[in-house]
Enzyme design. Structure first.
Site, PDB file in Angstrom:
ATOM      1  N   LYS A 122      10.400 -18.669  12.065  1.00  0.00           N
ATOM      2  CA  LYS A 122       9.663 -19.908  12.320  1.00  0.00           C
ATOM      3  C   LYS A 122      10.184 -20.608  13.575  1.00  0.00           C
ATOM      4  O   LYS A 122       9.410 -21.115  14.394  1.00  0.00           O
ATOM      5  CB  LYS A 122       9.776 -20.835  11.107  1.00  0.00           C
ATOM      6  CG  LYS A 122       8.934 -20.394   9.930  1.00  0.00           C
ATOM      7  CD  LYS A 122       9.382 -21.018   8.624  1.00  0.00           C
ATOM      8  CE  LYS A 122       9.292 -22.513   8.636  1.00  0.00           C
ATOM      9  NZ  LYS A 122       9.599 -23.088   7.297  1.00  0.00           N
ATOM     10  N   GLU A 158      11.459 -13.736  -2.694  1.00  0.00           N
ATOM     11  CA  GLU A 158      12.005 -14.888  -1.977  1.00  0.00           C
ATOM     12  C   GLU A 158      13.199 -15.461  -2.720  1.00  0.00           C
ATOM     13  O   GLU A 158      14.098 -16.042  -2.105  1.00  0.00           O
ATOM     14  CB  GLU A 158      10.924 -15.955  -1.797  1.00  0.00           C
ATOM     15  CG  GLU A 158      11.257 -16.994  -0.731  1.00  0.00           C
ATOM     16  CD  GLU A 158      10.076 -17.873  -0.374  1.00  0.00           C
ATOM     17  OE1 GLU A 158       9.455 -17.639   0.683  1.00  0.00           O
ATOM     18  OE2 GLU A 158       9.770 -18.795  -1.159  1.00  0.00           O
ATOM     19  N   HIS A 178      -6.090   5.251  -9.756  1.00  0.00           N
ATOM     20  CA  HIS A 178      -6.796   6.102  -8.794  1.00  0.00           C
ATOM     21  C   HIS A 178      -6.267   5.896  -7.374  1.00  0.00           C
ATOM     22  O   HIS A 178      -6.935   6.266  -6.405  1.00  0.00           O
ATOM     23  CB  HIS A 178      -8.295   5.818  -8.863  1.00  0.00           C
ATOM     24  CG  HIS A 178      -8.867   6.080 -10.218  1.00  0.00           C
ATOM     25  ND1 HIS A 178      -9.326   7.316 -10.610  1.00  0.00           N
ATOM     26  CD2 HIS A 178      -9.004   5.264 -11.300  1.00  0.00           C
ATOM     27  CE1 HIS A 178      -9.749   7.252 -11.871  1.00  0.00           C
ATOM     28  NE2 HIS A 178      -9.564   6.017 -12.309  1.00  0.00           N
TER      29      HIS A 178
END
Length: 544
Positions: A510, A354, A385
């Site tokens: 938004k 950000e 793994h």
């Protein structure tokens, strides 16, 4: 900046140097310098950095430090600490460092010392935390608080949840602490399913008290509480706020005496050591929280005063630029070998991506070079793994940060074998060695491996890593570790000439979401998006 980054003499010197160095193997660098592993290290604020397994020479480091000077890093650093409004797109100072400045310090914003304000809020937080932790803060029905639910998103969530998980060893176990961030109702439902309303305290963390996801969750939490307790007056005993919008807080039903403020010179992703960290203080106590702040301040002072060539955030920042912009590396893997730091990579994703995920310079010009990397990771040894295969033998260069602690908080012997912590640490050292030096075809064949299989068993090596080795995970060393990455991100932002302290990239979605949510509730008005979005909305309407 007076010249584009890639046109500066310092950058061009690095580019020429890269052409001579990029094919040199770490095996050769170590063979030529037997003391390299001890020499290419740095220490500060309780953290020890081994950067010897990087594809650099002394000349590389000198050129990188010269680049930092050419980009004005010392001056920009001093401007930040001095309260200058270096967040140019929002006209704000950037002073998360003031949040951990000791009492009596002077940090000026518009000519006013903000340190007394910081400590006044800290004292109020501490007094409240002591009440809750001691059981003297009573809920609406007279019962003490047993569960804390922090409601926030982004910087109001990622920092506190990461630090709580990291410091769980030091937390008051009688208190259950949970974090709700996602507007998906499942998050709130599952986090409250086994809680008792009479014993639950919600912290609503939103500077403006208008953040869509946070306020949706807060209103639903309020309804959950009232469905159990019935009385509107209960809200004031079961909700507190971290905000600056006193009017909205009061309208919600929260007593403004229980509103803890912070300031516009604190960015969300840099705010966990402000009142945003109230949930953490409730968990680990005021003394533990102050130790955390001391660790932040230790690293602040190291960053502010250490020579660039021995400065941990500077070294890590410059090494990141070296791989990002010259080797073409696109990601950074952060690999903490401590289960308590499971959320640390996710926290760094916001902090780094950000901050430096930007495409224009401070003066609004399109960049002509790569900026922030993709940050990701997982605790060791789990990642070994899962994705280490690609790091070892894949075609992508992925620099890695290994983080480990010499002392475990949970010693666990293994009957008939090495202790768990020795097994863990052996893997840290083995992985960085394997990534650096690999295994040649000749070495594989010398082990008697079949010639047809041998190429599959070759490890090229030359994979760069940093190792941060810390004595013990404590509130203080965690604070120093977080501040290290904060300042590393700042260093890279200065080199790339971007604003590391705004986040306009989150705004467009938004705005569109506010429009679309109204369209989801009815068949009208006529949709006017692109054909894909229109079709998705219609399908959702039909099938919900």
């Amino acid at each position: 900046m007076s010249a584009a980054l890639t046109e500066t003499p310092a950058w061009q010197a690095l580019q020429a140097h890269f052409e001579t160095l990029h094919s040199v193997h770490l095996r050769d660098l170590f063979a030529a310098d037997p003391g390299r592993g001890e020499r290419l290290t740095a220490e500060g604020a309780g953290l020890y950095l081994d950067y010897s397994k990087h594809r650099v020479t002394d000349e590389t480091l000198d050129l990188l430090v010269a680049l930092a000077h050419a980009r004005g890093l010392p001056e920009r650093r001093d401007a930040m600490f001095g309260g200058e409004k270096i967040n140019v797109t929002e006209g704000r100072a950037v002073l998360h460092t003031a949040l951990r400045a000791p009492r009596g310090s002077d940090v000026l914003v518009d000519g006013r010392n903000v340190v007394p304000d910081v400590h006044e809020v800290l004292e109020r937080m501490a007094a409240f935390a002591q009440q809750v932790r001691s059981g003297s803060w009573l809920g609406h029905t007279g019962k003490p608080i047993r569960a804390i639910v922090n409601i926030g998103i982004g910087g109001s969530d990622l920092g506190p949840v990461m630090a709580y998980e990291a410091l769980r060893h030091y937390a008051q176990r009688e208190l259950t602490v949970r974090f709700v961030s996602n507007v998906d109702g499942t998050d709130l439902v599952e986090k409250t399913r086994d809680l008792t309303a009479e014993e639950t305290l919600f912290i609503v963390s939103s500077k403006t008290f208008t953040t869509q996801e946070t306020m949706a969750n807060a209103q639903s939490a309020r309804a959950w509480l009232l469905s159990a307790l019935g009385d509107e007056a209960a809200v004031a005993r079961h909700f507190v706020a971290v905000s600056t919008n006193a009017e909205a807080v009061q309208k919600f039903g929260i007593d403004t005496a229980n509103m803890f403020e912070f300031w516009d010179w604190v960015g969300g992703r840099y705010s966990m050591d402000s009142a945003i960290g109230l949930s953490l203080m409730l968990a680990i106590g005021p003394d533990g929280f102050r130790e955390l702040l001391s660790g932040f301040h230790d690293m602040d002072e190291h960053f502010r005063t250490a020579p660039l060539e021995a400065n941990l955030p500077v070294l890590m920042g410059l090494l990141g630029v070296w791989y990002n912009n010259f080797f073409g590396a696109e990601t950074l893997a952060v690999l903490p070998y401590d289960q308590y730091l499971a959320y640390f990579p996710a926290y760094l994703q916001q902090l780094d991506m950000e901050s430096n995920g930007k495409h224009v310079t401070l003066d609004g010009q399109e960049v002509t070079y790569q900026t922030g990397p993709v940050v990701w990771g997982q605790p060791g040894t789990n990642g070994q793994h899962a994705f280490y295969q690609l790091i070892h033998q894949g075609t992508k260069l992925i620099p890695c940060d290994f983080i480990a602690f010499a002392q475990t908080l949970n010693p666990l012997p293994l009957p008939g074998g090495a202790p768990h912590h020795d097994l863990l640490m052996a893997n840290v050292f083995a992985q960085t060695e394997a990534l650096a030096f690999g295994k040649t075809l000749e070495e594989v064949l010398a082990e008697g491996v079949d010639a047809a299989l041998a190429p599959h068993r070759v490890f090229d090596g030359n994979r760069p890593t940093s190792t941060l080795l810390v004595d013990r995970l404590t509130p203080r060393t965690l604070g120093a570790l977080i501040a290290l990455y904060e300042h590393k991100v700042f260093v890279q932002g200065v080199i790339w000439d971007v604003n590391s302290f705004d986040q306009w990239g989150v705004e467009l979605g938004k705005v569109l979401a506010r429009r679309i949510v109204k369209e989801l509730g009815a068949d009208e008005p006529e949709l006017s998006h692109d054909s894909s979005t229109n079709a998705l909305i219609r399908r959702y309407r039909e099938r919900r």
